[in-house]
Design an enzyme around this catalytic site. Structure first.
Site, PDB file in Angstrom:
ATOM      1  N   HIS A 473       0.840  -1.205   0.000  1.00 20.45           N
ATOM      2  CA  HIS A 473       0.000   0.000   0.000  1.00 20.45           C
ATOM      3  C   HIS A 473       0.878   1.258   0.000  1.00 20.45           C
ATOM      4  CE1 HIS A 473      -3.689   2.313   1.236  1.00 20.45           C
ATOM      5  NE2 HIS A 473      -2.752   3.130   1.687  1.00 20.45           N
ATOM      6  N   GLU A 474       1.791   1.335   0.960  1.00 20.18           N
ATOM      7  CA  GLU A 474       2.632   2.532   1.064  1.00 20.18           C
ATOM      8  C   GLU A 474       3.560   2.656  -0.151  1.00 20.18           C
ATOM      9  OE1 GLU A 474       1.706   4.666   3.036  1.00 20.18           O
ATOM     10  OE2 GLU A 474       0.465   3.381   4.286  1.00 20.18           O
ATOM     11  N   HIS A 477       1.794   4.407  -2.923  1.00 18.88           N
ATOM     12  CA  HIS A 477       1.911   5.867  -2.776  1.00 18.88           C
ATOM     13  C   HIS A 477       3.287   6.339  -3.233  1.00 18.88           C
ATOM     14  CE1 HIS A 477      -1.817   6.833  -0.798  1.00 18.88           C
ATOM     15  NE2 HIS A 477      -1.575   6.119   0.285  1.00 18.88           N
ATOM     16  N   HIS A 480       3.672   6.696  -6.854  1.00 17.91           N
ATOM     17  CA  HIS A 480       3.007   7.912  -7.321  1.00 17.91           C
ATOM     18  C   HIS A 480       3.972   9.097  -7.213  1.00 17.91           C
ATOM     19  CE1 HIS A 480      -1.257   9.948  -7.392  1.00 17.91           C
ATOM     20  NE2 HIS A 480      -0.602  10.103  -8.507  1.00 17.91           N
TER      21      HIS A 480
END
Length: 680
Positions: A473-474, A477, A480
């Site tokens: 999940h992290e 990010h 991105h």
């Protein structure tokens, strides 16, 4: 000379952590604020006719060093804080708020921006330039540029108070978390807890110079205890301690602070012409309005409630066999784990040996390589703020006229283990944004911070499957941020609409459930044995285990957040606890406990950026389910699909997120994709 005000003499001008002293921060902030104000004054006093270049672009590139130092300081305040840093934060926050208010309320500057905005047709701007202009103009209006002098002063005072009080909220939660520990000397009280966790508790006791075992409220300590401890009374005690964080009437209590924060936000919204703070926030989100958010959450609530009720009934039946007549919230994880083991014949502890942290990290790095051509190389000569931190150079393999070239893409910091000065949870952050200027593509410095179990003398850090998905999940990010390829720093990376920002993170979690990918890295740390097919099958089958409950829990948070930010007037006459109970009743699946409340430690909305935005986790789930469905249809490693997704990641906030999504997918996201994934 202050190290923070000079150009950093480090590889890639990385943050010079090892040379920074705490006493450097306050004078650096004062100096850099002055420098940034000089840059703004140069724009304001420029006698030439206002143009896109000398106003909008000049403003976008101003204050770069101040931004970098702010990122360094506030990231340290989250990941490696101390009493001294927290004290400095209380002094620095008002300075930054005052600086920001001065800019947003500078009439001459705003008049120049408005002139460029009103005449934008004559500049023939490209899409990104037009987005920058629109966002700059809107940003000033939403910061009070159209207010009269008296109201501008009121708004400035409100913003100052909000910055200090939200900081205090987070400090209270951290202090309250650190203040509690349970010292256990009788091993029988720890029945059911796996040996590896007991070793962790013994290590914690040793660090505190105590005999026996110590359980804390840090997640790697707390979650295993309430998951496996057979001693119900102890489970209850520790779960209640967690539920009382900043809600015990003591020095770290946040209840009054919540009322003050909400009142200030309401005043701010009204001053700017909005009915409530949610309307103010949502104007700049994909969702657009509180009505649409409530409709969205309630639609999911209607669909999820029957599934959740059925799941809780199964847990009640299990508990009844143990002589428990009324299942409580502090029993949930224990019996959910029992049921999961019964249904799928595995538990997190038996999977952990297959997920040593280094293998999981290699897997996520490898996935980024396979999909996007990224390569990661550890650097030992780049300064770090703690010995646990590792730093990687990230390279991108690009094709130039058929020749493969590697280009530097980003720096990535990873900080995985809990410690006293680090807040709980997991997050991605940035030390430096990407942007292009004077022919140079200045690359970003990105960080991932987590709280995984530390390695012991005999065992590496082993992750639960949930922690595996947390790392993915992290890292989503982080991708991105690392893939950013925009002209302007304030449209770069994760600078997107808040209900779009969780798409890349939640999207990447999907790969953890794909058998062909799991087999590449789920290997026993001692024997090298690949996780058996039947376990992988069970993981896949268990993907939606307790999905109804989890959905209700997230909807509860989302609805509570929206009610806080649309009905603040009701709080004048009732307690935070009463308000919370009233607006979470519709999603509550267990009896309400009078001793606990989650709002006083709800940092996402009272300290972080999720005020009137917590719904965005579920909103983004619709996006990520739909996006991954597209990958499944074309092949999860399909290079054409990955290339289109890479464009979405690299575009940052340069386009409307729905248009960006449609360019990738070919259509708008469908809520059915989420419902199909969640409930079949």
């Amino acid at each position: 000379m202050n190290i923070l005000t000079e150009k950093f003499n480090t590889p890639y001008h990385a943050a010079p952590f090892t040379g920074i002293k705490n006493e450097d921060f306050l004078p650096a902030f004062k100096e850099l604020i002055k420098q940034s104000e000089d840059e703004i004054n140069a724009i304001v006093s420029n006698p030439e006719t206002p143009t896109f270049e000398n106003v909008i672009e000049a403003l976008a590139y101003s204050g770069e060093q101040l931004d970098v130092v702010s990122n360094i300081f506030f990231n340290l305040n989250s990941a490696e804080t101390s009493d001294e840093i927290q004290k400095i934060a209380q002094e620095v926050s008002p300075l930054l708020t005052e600086y920001s208010s001065k800019i947003s309320q500078n009439e001459v500057l705003f008049n120049k921006i408005r002139k460029v905005y009103d005449e934008k047709e004559k500049y023939h701007l490209n899409e990104e330039q037009e987005m920058l202009l629109n966002e700059t103009y809107k940003g000033f209006v939403r910061s009070g540029a159209l207010l009269n002098k008296e109201d501008k002063e009121k708004l400035q005072k409100i913003n100052m108070e909000l910055s200090v009080k939200s900081l205090q909220f987070g400090q209270n939660v951290l202090a309250s978390t650190n203040a509690y520990f349970k010292h256990i000397t009788n091993k029988e009280e720890l029945a059911g807890i796996p040996e590896a966790i007991l070793d962790q508790y013994a290590e914690e006791a040793k660090e505190r110079e105590l005999e026996g075992w110590v359980v804390t409220l840090q997640y790697p300590s707390y979650i295993p205890f309430i998951t496996y401890a057979e001693n119900r009374e102890l489970r209850k005690e520790i779960a209640l301690a967690s539920g009382k964080k900043s809600f015990d009437g003591g020095e770290f209590d946040n209840q009054e602070l919540i009322k003050e924060l909400l009142q200030l936000k309401q005043q701010k919204a009204e001053l700017l012409g909005y009915k409530n703070y949610a309307e103010y926030v949502l104007e700049e989100r994909m969702a657009k309005s509180p009505v649409k958010v409530f409709d969205f959450l309630n639609e999911l609530l209607t669909k999820a409630k029957p599934y959740a009720d059925k799941e809780i009934e199964e847990l009640r039946a299990l508990a009844k066999a143990d002589g428990i007549d009324e299942l409580q919230s502090y029993d949930h994880i224990f019996y959910a784990e029992k049921l999961r083991k019964q249904k799928y014949d595995f538990n997190d502890e038996e999977l952990k040996p297959y997920f040593p942290l280094n293998q999981v990290q290699d897997a996520v790095f490898g996935l980024a390589g396979k999909l996007f051509g990224l390569r990661f190389v550890e650097r030992n000569d780049i300064p770090k703020y703690h010995e646990d931190v590792k730093v990687y150079e990230v390279f991108d393999s690009a094709q130039n006229d058929g020749v493969k070239e590697e280009q530097f893409k980003a720096l990535l910091y990873v900080d995985y283990f809990p410690r006293k000065g680090k807040r709980a949870g997991a997050w991605m952050t940035s030390y430096k944004n990407q942007y292009k200027k004077d022919g140079e593509n200045s690359r970003p410095h990105i960080s991932i911070v987590c709280n995984f179990s530390k390695p012991t003398k005999d065992t590496p850090s082993l992750l639960t499957f949930q922690e595996v998905t947390t790392l993915f999940h992290e890292f989503g990010h982080a991708l991105h941020g690392m893939m950013a390829d925009t002209q302007y720093p304030n449209l770069s990376g994760t600078s997107v609409k808040w209900d779009f920002v969780e798409l890349p993170s939640q999207f990447l979690e999907n790969f953890c459930y794909e058998p062909e990918f799991l087999k590449t890295f789920a290997k026993h740390y001692k024997t090298g044995e690949v996780l058996p097919d039947e376990k992988i099958e069970k993981i896949e089958q268990s993907k939606n285990f307790m999905e109804g409950y989890q959905t209700m829990r997230q909807l509860g948070f989302g609805l509570l957040d929206m009610n806080y930010h649309t009905k603040v007037g009701e709080l004048a006459n009732e307690s935070v606890k009463a308000f919370e109970d009233k607006y979470t009743k519709v999603t509550s699946l267990y009896p309400v406990n009078p001793e606990t409340a989650m709002s006083p430690s709800f940092s996402h909305i009272f300290q972080g950026g999720y005020s009137a935005g917590y719904y965005s986790y579920k909103w983004a789930e619709v996006l990520d389910a739909d996006a991954f469905q597209y990958f499944k249809e074309t092949g999860i490693f399909n290079p054409e699909t990955a290339a289109k997704y890479k464009v979405l990641l690299s575009s940052g906030g340069t386009k409307d997120p729905m248009e960006l999504y449609k360019s990738f997918r070919g259509s708008e996201p469908k809520v059915e994709s989420l419902l199909k994934r969640a409930f079949g």
